[in-house]
Design a protein around this motif. Structure first.
Motif, PDB file in Angstrom:
ATOM      1  N   UNK A 125       0.708  -1.273  -0.131  1.00 14.89           N
ATOM      2  CA  UNK A 125       0.089  -0.190  -0.245  1.00 14.89           C
ATOM      3  C   UNK A 125       1.341   1.113  -0.108  1.00 14.89           C
ATOM      4  N   UNK A 126       1.761   0.742   1.429  1.00 15.79           N
ATOM      5  CA  UNK A 126       3.286   2.927   0.881  1.00 15.79           C
ATOM      6  C   UNK A 126       3.365   2.533  -0.736  1.00 15.79           C
ATOM      7  N   UNK A 127       3.945   1.315  -1.510  1.00 23.56           N
ATOM      8  CA  UNK A 127       4.257   1.870  -2.691  1.00 23.56           C
ATOM      9  C   UNK A 127       3.543   2.427  -3.664  1.00 23.56           C
ATOM     10  N   UNK A 128       2.527   2.383  -3.128  1.00 30.88           N
ATOM     11  CA  UNK A 128       1.573   2.902  -4.028  1.00 30.88           C
ATOM     12  C   UNK A 128       1.152   4.328  -4.053  1.00 30.88           C
ATOM     13  N   UNK A 129       1.230   4.374  -2.524  1.00 31.36           N
ATOM     14  CA  UNK A 129       0.971   5.743  -2.387  1.00 31.36           C
ATOM     15  C   UNK A 129       1.983   6.653  -2.960  1.00 31.36           C
ATOM     16  N   UNK A 130       3.398   6.214  -2.523  1.00 30.30           N
ATOM     17  CA  UNK A 130       4.318   6.698  -3.645  1.00 30.30           C
ATOM     18  C   UNK A 130       4.228   6.635  -5.052  1.00 30.30           C
ATOM     19  N   UNK A 131       4.054   6.239  -5.277  1.00 31.16           N
ATOM     20  CA  UNK A 131       3.786   5.991  -7.627  1.00 31.16           C
ATOM     21  C   UNK A 131       2.391   7.279  -7.155  1.00 31.16           C
ATOM     22  N   UNK A 132       1.718   7.031  -6.613  1.00 36.65           N
ATOM     23  CA  UNK A 132       0.361   8.025  -6.561  1.00 36.65           C
ATOM     24  C   UNK A 132       0.729   9.483  -6.803  1.00 36.65           C
ATOM     25  N   UNK A 133       1.544  10.111  -5.274  1.00 40.13           N
ATOM     26  CA  UNK A 133       2.351  10.819  -4.768  1.00 40.13           C
ATOM     27  C   UNK A 133       0.942  11.194  -3.804  1.00 40.13           C
ATOM     28  N   UNK A 134       0.434  10.513  -3.120  1.00 42.68           N
ATOM     29  CA  UNK A 134      -0.516  10.830  -2.107  1.00 42.68           C
ATOM     30  C   UNK A 134      -0.134  11.121  -0.771  1.00 42.68           C
ATOM     31  N   UNK A 135      -0.809  12.625  -0.763  1.00 44.09           N
ATOM     32  CA  UNK A 135       0.188  13.664   0.288  1.00 44.09           C
ATOM     33  C   UNK A 135       0.706  12.767   2.152  1.00 44.09           C
ATOM     34  N   UNK A 136      -0.294  12.189   2.930  1.00 46.49           N
ATOM     35  CA  UNK A 136      -0.667  12.140   3.788  1.00 46.49           C
ATOM     36  C   UNK A 136      -0.593  10.082   3.327  1.00 46.49           C
ATOM     37  N   UNK A 137      -0.230   9.576   4.144  1.00 45.30           N
ATOM     38  CA  UNK A 137       0.121   8.124   4.290  1.00 45.30           C
ATOM     39  C   UNK A 137      -1.589   8.067   4.864  1.00 45.30           C
ATOM     40  N   UNK A 138      -1.994   6.470   4.835  1.00 46.22           N
ATOM     41  CA  UNK A 138      -3.470   5.512   5.643  1.00 46.22           C
ATOM     42  C   UNK A 138      -2.842   5.165   6.632  1.00 46.22           C
ATOM     43  N   UNK A 139      -3.819   4.933   7.703  1.00 43.53           N
ATOM     44  CA  UNK A 139      -3.477   3.963   8.155  1.00 43.53           C
ATOM     45  C   UNK A 139      -2.107   2.489   8.466  1.00 43.53           C
TER      46      UNK A 139
END
Length: 383
Positions: A166-180
């Motif tokens: 999930x964290x890798x996908x957040x980085x790829x999408x440029x999600x600013x605030x990580x989920x729990x």
């Protein structure tokens, strides 16, 4: 008039620009506002301090409302949450934000038949597209087919691995605030699910089993690991705290660690040192969600000497958690991260060693000059 116990209530008009801390300290004067104030002070002054291992249980639809990202993840980053028990549903809906999907604040009075026809899902007053579920399911199934998941494991390891993806996908999408889930992975906070089959994540695990997946979530691993964390809390840090958002199965799974230690494994009886709960459940119906700290003492879940410092605030967790988070982030210095996920095997090894040693001891203890029959934990057997 005789001097009374308590602090004098001195009403003052609320001014513009008041801070959250001042609002809670000065204006939460009675009833459940006072319990919330007491909880904030106990958390900031005693619980979120060095020497306390903090376990948090999470139930209710908190993450769809965004509180995984907005409140719980910041608490993890500041070292205030060391381990968690969560419903699978909270972790599932948490992933929506990591994948960049949109959820909306709507109304609880919409036409649900029409929503179904339109392909819209409603969680009270939160609405989102049915495709959010389908695409989240597809992501989870794809991830769970990876080789690291093809074995028997506990839910902490399962969520850690899932959080990594999930964290890798957040980085790829440029999600600013990580989920729990992603934040827990980064900070080594183990997250357990007491009922792994009771969510869409568990449903997808079951679907993959039909295709030959070797993934098995073993609840015995979770029972032993969570008990090892609770058992090691006093040895490594000094005290153990239970912070409960809602109730249900996660609450029991967090609290049952102590009966597992003394009742089943026959080790020292002590109980958690701190108990703070935010709930809307009544105690008189007999349900676990509304059970009080005093009742928990009878089970050995709570240390009776610490009962005066336990707090139950009867309020909606969605009201409590943003206020509590804002308060403690303002009042507390960040704590070093314990990374209990990385210490699971060592903690479990200690628990197993002590259990096997206690199991071989004779079931007697000395009381004065007499040997009194007792259970393995040392509690006398009353005839």
């Amino acid at each position: 008039m005789s001097k009374l116990q308590g602090k004098k209530i001195t009403p003052m008009p609320i001014s513009a620009g008041i801070t959250v801390v001042d609002l809670i300290n000065e204006y939460f004067t009675a009833y459940n506002s006072a319990r919330l104030r007491e909880a904030c002070k106990l958390l900031s002054q005693d619980i979120f301090q060095a020497g306390v291992t903090v376990g948090v249980s999470l139930s209710g639809a908190m993450t769809p409302a965004g509180f995984g990202v907005s409140a719980l993840a910041p608490l993890i980053r500041h070292g205030f949450i060391d381990w968690m028990i969560s419903t699978g549903a909270n972790l599932y809906h948490d992933v929506h934000y990591a994948l960049g999907f949109e959820l909306f604040a709507g109304s609880p009075f919409l036409d649900d038949v029409k929503l179904r026809e339109e392909g819209t899902i409603r969680i009270y007053d939160i609405i989102f597209g049915y495709d959010v579920l389908l695409e989240t399911d597809a992501f989870i199934r794809k991830v769970l087919q990876a080789e690291p998941f093809q074995k028997r494991m506990g839910t902490a390891e399962f969520h850690y691995l899932l959080g990594k993806y999930v964290r890798e996908v957040e980085k790829q999408l440029g999600v600013q605030h990580s989920c729990l889930l992603a934040t827990a992975y980064e900070y080594g906070v183990p997250i357990y699910t007491s009922s792994p089959g009771d969510s869409s994540i568990g449903m997808n695990v079951a679907a993959l089993a039909l295709e030959g997946s070797r993934l098995v979530l073993d609840p015995a691993i979770d029972v032993n690991e969570t008990s090892a964390i609770a058992y090691g809390a006093r040895e490594t840090d000094g005290k153990s705290a239970a912070v409960i958002l809602g109730g249900g199965s996660p609450k029991n799974f967090l609290l049952q660690t102590q009966p597992q230690i003394h009742e089943v494994l026959g080790l020292e009886e002590r109980g958690h040192n701190f108990f703070v709960q935010f709930t809307d459940a009544r105690p008189d119906t007999g349900g676990l969600s509304g059970a009080t700290p005093a009742e928990a003492v009878s089970w050995g879940k709570i240390d009776p000497d610490e009962l005066p410092s336990t707090i139950v605030c009867y309020t909606d967790s969605t009201i409590a958690i943003p206020l509590v988070t804002a308060y403690v982030l303002n009042q507390c210095q960040a704590r070093p991260v314990k990374r209990l996920y990385d210490r699971r095997e060592a903690l479990l090894e200690t628990l197993q060693k002590d259990y096997l040693a206690a199991k071989d001891k004779p079931v007697v203890k000395e009381e004065g000059t007499e040997e009194v029959p007792s259970y393995r934990c040392g509690t006398p057997i009353k005839r």
